[in-house]
Structure formats: C-alpha cells, structure tokens
Design an enzyme around this catalytic site. Structure first.
Site, PDB file in Angstrom:
ATOM      1  N   GLY A   1      -6.527  32.267  -0.372  1.00 53.30           N
ATOM      2  CA  GLY A   1      -5.326  33.096  -0.482  1.00 53.30           C
ATOM      3  C   GLY A   1      -4.297  32.742   0.584  1.00 53.30           C
TER       4      GLY A   1
ATOM      5  N   ALA B   1      -2.984  41.616  -2.696  1.00 54.75           N
ATOM      6  CA  ALA B   1      -2.103  40.456  -2.566  1.00 54.75           C
ATOM      7  C   ALA B   1      -0.879  40.812  -1.726  1.00 54.75           C
ATOM      8  CB  ALA B   1      -1.650  39.997  -3.953  1.00 54.75           C
ATOM      9  N   GLY B   2      -0.367  39.804  -1.034  1.00 56.39           N
ATOM     10  CA  GLY B   2       0.917  39.934  -0.339  1.00 56.39           C
ATOM     11  C   GLY B   2       1.627  38.613  -0.498  1.00 56.39           C
ATOM     12  N   HIS B   3       2.645  38.569  -1.334  1.00 59.34           N
ATOM     13  CA  HIS B   3       3.339  37.314  -1.647  1.00 59.34           C
ATOM     14  C   HIS B   3       4.738  37.361  -1.028  1.00 59.34           C
ATOM     15  CE1 HIS B   3       0.529  36.603  -5.338  1.00 59.34           C
ATOM     16  NE2 HIS B   3      -0.109  36.700  -4.200  1.00 59.34           N
ATOM     17  N   THR B   4       4.983  36.429  -0.112  1.00 59.71           N
ATOM     18  CA  THR B   4       6.225  36.477   0.666  1.00 59.71           C
ATOM     19  C   THR B   4       7.285  35.548   0.095  1.00 59.71           C
ATOM     20  OG1 THR B   4       4.759  36.721   2.570  1.00 59.71           O
ATOM     21  CG2 THR B   4       7.108  36.394   3.047  1.00 59.71           C
TER      22      THR B   4
ATOM     23  N   SER C   1       6.311  21.742   1.033  1.00 56.38           N
ATOM     24  CA  SER C   1       7.137  22.816   1.589  1.00 56.38           C
ATOM     25  C   SER C   1       7.198  22.681   3.110  1.00 56.38           C
ATOM     26  CB  SER C   1       6.519  24.156   1.169  1.00 56.38           C
ATOM     27  OG  SER C   1       7.155  25.216   1.826  1.00 56.38           O
TER      28      SER C   1
HETATM   29  P1  GDP Z   1       0.815  33.952  -0.735  1.00 55.88           P
HETATM   30  O1  GDP Z   1      -0.068  35.138  -0.649  1.00 55.88           O
HETATM   31  O2  GDP Z   1       0.100  32.740  -1.229  1.00 55.88           O
HETATM   32  O3  GDP Z   1       2.079  34.216  -1.489  1.00 55.88           O
HETATM   33  O4  GDP Z   1       1.246  33.610   0.770  1.00 55.88           O
HETATM   34  P2  GDP Z   1       1.736  34.669   1.885  1.00 55.88           P
HETATM   35  O5  GDP Z   1       3.106  35.086   1.572  1.00 55.88           O
HETATM   36  O6  GDP Z   1       0.706  35.732   2.095  1.00 55.88           O
HETATM   37  O7  GDP Z   1       1.657  33.777   3.184  1.00 55.88           O
HETATM   38  C1  GDP Z   1       2.356  32.594   3.324  1.00 55.88           C
HETATM   39  C2  GDP Z   1       3.264  32.717   4.562  1.00 55.88           C
HETATM   40  O8  GDP Z   1       3.764  31.429   4.895  1.00 55.88           O
HETATM   41  C3  GDP Z   1       4.484  33.558   4.334  1.00 55.88           C
HETATM   42  O9  GDP Z   1       4.843  34.189   5.526  1.00 55.88           O
HETATM   43  C4  GDP Z   1       5.561  32.552   3.911  1.00 55.88           C
HETATM   44  O10 GDP Z   1       6.870  32.985   4.208  1.00 55.88           O
HETATM   45  C5  GDP Z   1       5.184  31.392   4.773  1.00 55.88           C
HETATM   46  N1  GDP Z   1       5.466  30.063   4.233  1.00 55.88           N
HETATM   47  C6  GDP Z   1       5.383  29.614   2.950  1.00 55.88           C
HETATM   48  N2  GDP Z   1       5.622  28.299   2.882  1.00 55.88           N
HETATM   49  C7  GDP Z   1       5.867  27.892   4.155  1.00 55.88           C
HETATM   50  C8  GDP Z   1       6.156  26.622   4.748  1.00 55.88           C
HETATM   51  O11 GDP Z   1       6.226  25.589   4.115  1.00 55.88           O
HETATM   52  N3  GDP Z   1       6.343  26.600   6.115  1.00 55.88           N
HETATM   53  C9  GDP Z   1       6.258  27.734   6.878  1.00 55.88           C
HETATM   54  N4  GDP Z   1       6.443  27.606   8.188  1.00 55.88           N
HETATM   55  N5  GDP Z   1       5.976  28.944   6.345  1.00 55.88           N
HETATM   56  C10 GDP Z   1       5.776  29.008   5.009  1.00 55.88           C
HETATM   57  P1  IMO Z   2      -2.816  36.757  -1.716  1.00 55.74           P
HETATM   58  O1  IMO Z   2      -2.522  36.952  -3.186  1.00 55.74           O
HETATM   59  C1  IMO Z   2      -5.778  36.489   1.467  1.00 55.74           C
HETATM   60  C2  IMO Z   2      -9.422  38.836   0.969  1.00 55.74           C
HETATM   61  C3  IMO Z   2      -9.654  39.952   1.950  1.00 55.74           C
HETATM   62  C4  IMO Z   2     -11.170  39.955   2.022  1.00 55.74           C
HETATM   63  C5  IMO Z   2     -11.565  39.638   0.573  1.00 55.74           C
HETATM   64  C6  IMO Z   2     -11.897  40.853  -0.277  1.00 55.74           C
HETATM   65  O2  IMO Z   2      -1.783  37.297  -0.814  1.00 55.74           O
HETATM   66  O3  IMO Z   2      -3.190  35.337  -1.458  1.00 55.74           O
HETATM   67  P2  IMO Z   2     -10.390  42.763  -1.399  1.00 55.74           P
HETATM   68  O4  IMO Z   2      -9.481  43.778  -0.772  1.00 55.74           O
HETATM   69  O5  IMO Z   2      -9.728  41.885  -2.383  1.00 55.74           O
HETATM   70  O6  IMO Z   2     -11.644  43.388  -1.939  1.00 55.74           O
HETATM   71  O7  IMO Z   2     -10.867  41.834  -0.157  1.00 55.74           O
HETATM   72  O8  IMO Z   2     -10.449  38.967   0.006  1.00 55.74           O
HETATM   73  N1  IMO Z   2      -8.131  38.873   0.253  1.00 55.74           N
HETATM   74  C7  IMO Z   2      -7.107  38.069   0.524  1.00 55.74           C
HETATM   75  N2  IMO Z   2      -6.951  37.146   1.486  1.00 55.74           N
HETATM   76  N3  IMO Z   2      -4.819  36.675   0.541  1.00 55.74           N
HETATM   77  C8  IMO Z   2      -4.977  37.564  -0.462  1.00 55.74           C
HETATM   78  O9  IMO Z   2      -4.100  37.692  -1.483  1.00 55.74           O
HETATM   79  C9  IMO Z   2      -6.141  38.351  -0.468  1.00 55.74           C
HETATM   80  N4  IMO Z   2      -6.606  39.325  -1.278  1.00 55.74           N
HETATM   81  C10 IMO Z   2      -7.819  39.617  -0.834  1.00 55.74           C
HETATM   82  O10 IMO Z   2      -9.084  39.662   3.213  1.00 55.74           O
HETATM   83  O11 IMO Z   2     -11.635  38.890   2.821  1.00 55.74           O
HETATM   84 MG    MG Z   3      -0.638  36.587   0.755  1.00 57.66          MG
END
Ligand code: GDP
Ligand code: IMO
Ligand code: MG
Length: 411
Positions: free
Chosen positions: A18, A45-48, A394
C-alpha cells in the site's frame, strides 16, 4: 508479455504494502478518463493527490475527483457512512462538488457500523490495523450476516435489524442522506466499458496486503490484486484490458509483518524523512526498505502487470549507494520466488546488488532521457529483473511531477 495497444480501461494496482502513490498516479491518468471506480477496501485507504499547492487525501471517494469523471464505489468495498459523508463535505469545502450526478455507491457494498470499529480497536492491535472496522465488517460479509448498502438505506430493513441500537437514530440520518447516491454499479461499469468509455479501476492497499496473496495474517481483509477488479465491481476478467502496477523506488510498510529489505540504519531514517513516510490515514510512521525485486516479480505475476508507474525516485537524491534485492537467502538456500509462507519469509535475508546514487534534483525533470545516468541504470535494472517496462516515473507528489516513459500503456 506486455500489450502494445492503447487500452480503454486500466486497473491501477499497488504492487506492495500500500501507499505506493496510487492516488497521485490515478489523478494524473484521470484527466483522460471518463470513470474512476474503486473496487476494494474502505477508509483504511488514504490516497493523496497534490495539485496547485492543494493536498487532498481521499479515503473512500475515487481519486478522479479533480476531473469531471464519474466516480463509482463498487460492491467490493466496506463503507463507513459517517466517513463517506464527512468526505463529501470536506470535498465541498474544497470546491469539489459531489452529487448523485457524479458519485454512485454500489447497493451491494457492505456497511461498517460502530460495533465493527469497536471490535477492530479491540482485536486489530495485534496486526496493526487502521482500526477503521474493516476486518470485522468483511467478517460479517463472509459470515453472511453483513448489512448491504441497499438494506441500510431502506429504513424498514435497517430498523428491523438495528432499531434497538444506540447508533440507530444517528445512522438513519446518514442513510437518508446517502440514499440518492445508491445504485447498481455493475450495470454502470459494464455499460461504460461496452460503450468504449475510458475507465480506471482504482485499487486500494496493495498486493502484499491482499487477503489471499499477501503476507497473511498481516494483510487487510479484501482482494487488493487485479483479480479484485472483477469481483469488486462485477465485470468479467475478459474486460480488463490493462494492468498498471504502482510501486515505490524503495519499499514501505505500515503496521506489523515481515519486511525482508527493511532498513534499520540511519539511511532508512533519511529516506523516511525525505519521503515523508507517514501514513495518510493513521499518521503512523512507515517502515522503509530497499527495492525488492523478488516481491516485484511476484506482484507482476499475481496481477499480470503490463507496465509500471514507479514513484518517489526523487527521494533517493543524495543517497550514495542504492540497493536492489535480487533474491533471498534462507537456511543456506537461495530463494528467487517470493513466498507468503511466514515461517520461511520471516527468516529470509536479502541478497543485494549495489548501485551508485546521484546528487541531481529530479523534481523538475519531465523527460526520461534527462534523468541522471545513475538513475537510469537503477531503473533499467528493475525493468530487467521484473521484465516489465515503466510507463511512468514519478519525481514528486504533484501532478505535473510526472515523467511519461512510455505512452502505449496509458490512455
Ligand atoms: P496511495 O495510498 O498509494 O495513494 O499513496 P499515499 O497517498 O498513501 O502515499 C503516497 C505519498 O507519496 C503521498 O504523500 C504522495 O503525495 C506522495 N508521492 C506520490 N508520488 C510521489 C513522488 O514521486 N515523489 C514524492 N516525493 N512523493 C510522492
Ligand atoms: P492505501 O490504499 C497502507 C494496512 C494496515 C495494517 C493492515 C490491516 O492507502 O494504500 P486494516 O485496517 O486494513 O484491517 O489493516 O493493512 N493497510 C494499509 N497500509 N496503505 C493502505 O491503503 C492500507 N490499508 C490497510 O496498516 O497493517
Ligand atoms: Mg495510502
């Protein structure tokens, strides 16, 4: 082998644990898409997304919000109605209008209720879950005692089952507000595909968190792999045209479980700080490790990945020596294939190849050829090991900090 035509739909899948940067990549691709559809997980999930100095973290609503896409939340999700409504309000405060015109929630998704969250808080600690009630809600679904969204928004049913509960009155209001967003998402998605609309299937979590193919029990409770697209949205495997794997230049993991290439030295701390590796959902510090090609190859196989979006290459700038794990050593044997057998995985030591780093700032580079030679050598070795090309590299969190390495796999 990789396909060589422009797909009309792309499944975007996390290749590891993730947080690979799926949100950023989906936002980038969504400019040319008609529909963005989530198929698994929930608000774990946390999608930035970062655009014009604005940073948005999405937990349930698909990452197409910055564009004029239709947003679909599929049957494969577990939905916390309170969080969903908070997210809609949050987006509205950011001038992003969410209405039944652009967001449809599957009537067949399952609902997270307060007792699921309580239960997760009690028992999820051992695994380091996000404590959002995900596991308990999926447990009820599998045990066939869950509450589907269409039942939730039908007060006769909801009241009959939960009318005596303390949360009933509060949740009944959420149900009323959400009712107009509920629909048959399988029909919407199939129609979109059949009418040649451009669709992004948005994965949450990643391959190694998949309930079946991940590092069980340190996984989430849904199918995060490409196969989850079909079950989580109700489409045939024959209709998924392309799979885009998202992976980081290094690896991270939140929560417990084995992590063969984890870096415990000061370099790990440096990467963690430069990469701002804190969970987008829980704020927890993410563990950091070197690129693991054993995992990469596994992820390519399990998902049928056509091309890769590699994120966070910029974070490596000023790191003297980089490492790629090419195999594991286990009790004197060399292991080249990933295993989800925890007894073995916990005792695997990585075998590394070393690469020279670079000192150039990558964040303003937009053309692949302009990357420093050492960065290209590092990338080339990953492509060789995984036998899949990069379509995107990226170099920063912002939408424009994106290098399209090969166009043919994208819209
Ligand atoms: P996701 O869950 O797969 O959508 O990813 P997250 O949003 O949880 O975590 C990815 C983090 O990396 C976020 O803070 C994004 O803004 C950041 N990010 C994504 N691509 C890049 C990159 O190419 N370089 C840097 N420095 N940060 C990035
Ligand atoms: P995105 O979509 C990173 C991890 C938790 C824990 C395990 C089980 O942002 O990539 P849960 O609450 O799903 O039962 O937790 O899965 N986990 C993630 N780690 N990114 C995520 O989502 C996650 N969603 C769950 O930290 O280890
Ligand atoms: Mg995330």
């Amino acid at each position: 082998m990789a396909k060589q035509y422009i797909p009309s739909n792309i499944a975007v899948i996390g290749m590891e644990w993730g947080d690979e940067g799926k949100g950023k990549i989906i936002d980038f691709l969504a400019a040319k898409a008609d529909v963005v559809a989530r198929f698994n997980g929930g608000n774990n999930a946390g999608h930035t997304i970062e655009v014009d100095n604005k940073k948005i973290v999405l937990h349930l609503i698909p990452s197409g919000v910055m564009h004029k896409n239709k947003l679909v939340v599929g049957n494969g999700l577990v939905i916390d109605p309170k969080v969903l409504l908070q997210e809609i309000k949050f987006l509205e405060r950011n001038n992003i209008k969410i209405s039944p015109e652009n967001l449809v929630i599957s009537e067949n998704a399952h609902v997270i209720l307060p007792h699921h969250i309580e239960e997760d808080k009690k028992v999820g600690g051992k695994l380091g879950t996000t404590a959002r009630g995900i596991g308990p809600a999926y447990t009820d679904k599998t045990a066939r005692i869950g509450l589907k969204v269409y039942e939730f928004v039908d007060d006769a049913i909801f009241k009959k089952r939960f009318g005596e509960e303390e949360f009933y009155r509060e949740y009944k209001q959420y149900a009323e507000t959400l009712k107009s967003f509920v629909g048959d998402t399988a029909i919407i998605i199939n129609n979109a595909i059949d009418n040649n609309k451009k669709v992004i299937f948005e994965g949450a979590q990643g391959t190694l968190l998949d309930i079946d193919h991940g590092t069980y029990p340190f996984v989430t409770s849904s199918n995060a792999i490409a196969g989850g697209v079909c079950t989580g949205l109700g489409i045939s495997p024959k209709k998924v045209q392309s799979v885009l794997g998202v992976c980081k230049a290094y690896k991270t993991r939140v929560g417990m479980g084995p992590f063969p290439t984890e870096i415990t030295s000061a370099i790990g701390e440096k990467i963690q700080k430069t990469g701002k590796e804190f969970g987008a959902t829980t704020g927890r510090q993410r563990r950091v490790g070197w690129f693991d090609a054993v995992i990469g190859k596994y992820s390519v196989m399990i998902n049928g990945i056509d091309s890769i979006a590699l994120t966070k290459l910029d974070v490596f700038t000023t790191i003297n020596k980089l490492k790629i794990c090419v195999a594991y050593k286990h009790k004197g044997n060399i292991i080249k294939d990933f295993t989800t057998n925890m007894k073995i995985l916990q005792n695997c030591q990585p075998i590394y190849e070393e690469f020279d780093g670079w000192w150039d700032d990558l964040s303003k580079i937009r053309i692949y050829d302009k990357l420093p030679n050492n960065a290209k050598k590092y990338l080339r070795r990953i492509e060789e090991l995984l036998k899949v090309p990069f379509s995107i590299v990226s170099v920063g969190p912002k939408r424009e900090q994106t290098i399209v390495a090969r166009n043919e796999f994208l819209f």
